[in-house]
Design an enzyme around this catalytic site. Structure first.
Site, short mmCIF file in Angstrom:
data_model
loop_
_atom_site.label_atom_id
_atom_site.label_comp_id
_atom_site.label_asym_id
_atom_site.label_seq_id
_atom_site.Cartn_x
_atom_site.Cartn_y
_atom_site.Cartn_z
N CYS A 44 0.85 -1.19 0.00
CA CYS A 44 0.00 0.00 0.00
C CYS A 44 0.89 1.25 0.00
O CYS A 44 1.65 1.47 -0.94
CB CYS A 44 -0.94 -0.08 1.21
SG CYS A 44 -1.94 1.36 1.58
N HIS B 60 -7.67 -4.58 -2.47
CA HIS B 60 -6.48 -4.01 -1.85
C HIS B 60 -6.18 -4.71 -0.52
O HIS B 60 -7.08 -5.02 0.24
CB HIS B 60 -6.75 -2.52 -1.61
CG HIS B 60 -5.54 -1.72 -1.24
ND1 HIS B 60 -4.63 -1.28 -2.16
CD2 HIS B 60 -5.12 -1.26 -0.04
CE1 HIS B 60 -3.69 -0.57 -1.55
NE2 HIS B 60 -3.96 -0.56 -0.26
N ASP C 183 -8.98 -3.69 -6.86
CA ASP C 183 -8.47 -2.73 -5.89
C ASP C 183 -9.26 -1.43 -5.95
O ASP C 183 -9.29 -0.75 -6.98
CB ASP C 183 -6.99 -2.45 -6.18
CG ASP C 183 -6.26 -1.83 -5.00
OD1 ASP C 183 -6.84 -0.93 -4.37
OD2 ASP C 183 -5.12 -2.23 -4.74
#
Length: 234
Positions: free
Chosen positions: A121, A202, A170
């Site tokens: 991330c 995600h 995502d």
């Protein structure tokens, strides 16, 4: 199990989670944390690298701050990239200088400091970004679902091979941005592989978040990551 360490190098204070392999010899991996900060999940990832024969350093770019909800995590991440990027770069540089000098055995090839980088991330973005800023230092990069819109990434500066891992559904990173990154890698002749796991969101690698964790794909990503680092760092 690893431990928290702190040091001052070049007048810059740095802390992070440090994990060592039993052999006390091997290459090193920088692990850049998610937007939550240096939480237990990232420490566990560092420990997993140590079990595979790597030194691992989970650098704390938030300087002790963590978040448990998306709103505060987003604020910390935006502050990092909008207001503290130069400070973070100085912390990474200080860490590189520090670990080069103390030589704790992380030499896989004679006379060389062998170093890779990975992150998730926010940390995936850091892997791309610092992989370009310190291109001569990092020998392999594995960004997990890095957010390309957070900060300009100069793909032309990257020298290391890259394995970029993404989630097909995502909510934070449209596939159009992933395709743009692939185009940049093509344009700059990067040795880059992109793996997109369809049907997951995600943070599918994060086993502390059951709402998004996907065990099969997380295990597959881990095996691919280990093979990649073993190929280019050992």
């Amino acid at each position: 199990m690893g431990r928290m360490i702190s040091f001052n190098k070049n007048g810059v204070e740095v802390s992070g989670y440090w994990a060592e392999p039993e052999s006390r010899r091997g290459p090193m991996v920088f692990v850049f944390h998610e937007w939550w900060g240096l939480v237990d999940h990232i420490k566990d990832v560092c420990d997993r690298y140590a079990k595979e024969g790597f030194y691992a350093f989970g650098i704390d770019l938030y300087k002790g701050k963590t978040a448990s909800d998306p709103e505060n995590a987003g604020k910390l991440m935006q502050d990092l990239f909008q207001n503290r990027l130069a400070e973070a770069e100085a912390m990474v540089k200080a860490s590189l200088d520090y670990f080069k000098e103390i030589d704790m055995g992380y030499v896989a090839r004679a006379g060389e400091f062998i170093l890779g980088a990975t992150g998730f991330c926010c940390g995936g973005t850091c892997t791309w970004y610092f992989g370009s800023k310190f291109a001569d230092e990092f020998k392999a990069l594995v960004p997990y679902y890095g957010l390309y819109a957070l900060v300009p990434i100069d793909f032309s500066k990257i020298k290391a091979p890259v394995l970029a891992l993404h989630a097909g559904k995502d909510a934070f990173i449209p596939l159009s941005e992933v395709l743009k990154a692939i185009e940049e890698c093509n344009k700059n002749n990067l040795k880059a592989q992109f793996v997109i796991y369809s049907g997951v969101d995600h943070a599918f690698f994060n086993n502390t978040r059951p709402e998004v964790y996907h065990e099969e794909y997380a295990n597959d990503a881990w095996e691919k990551t280990k093979a990649f680092f073993n190929k280019y760092l050992k």
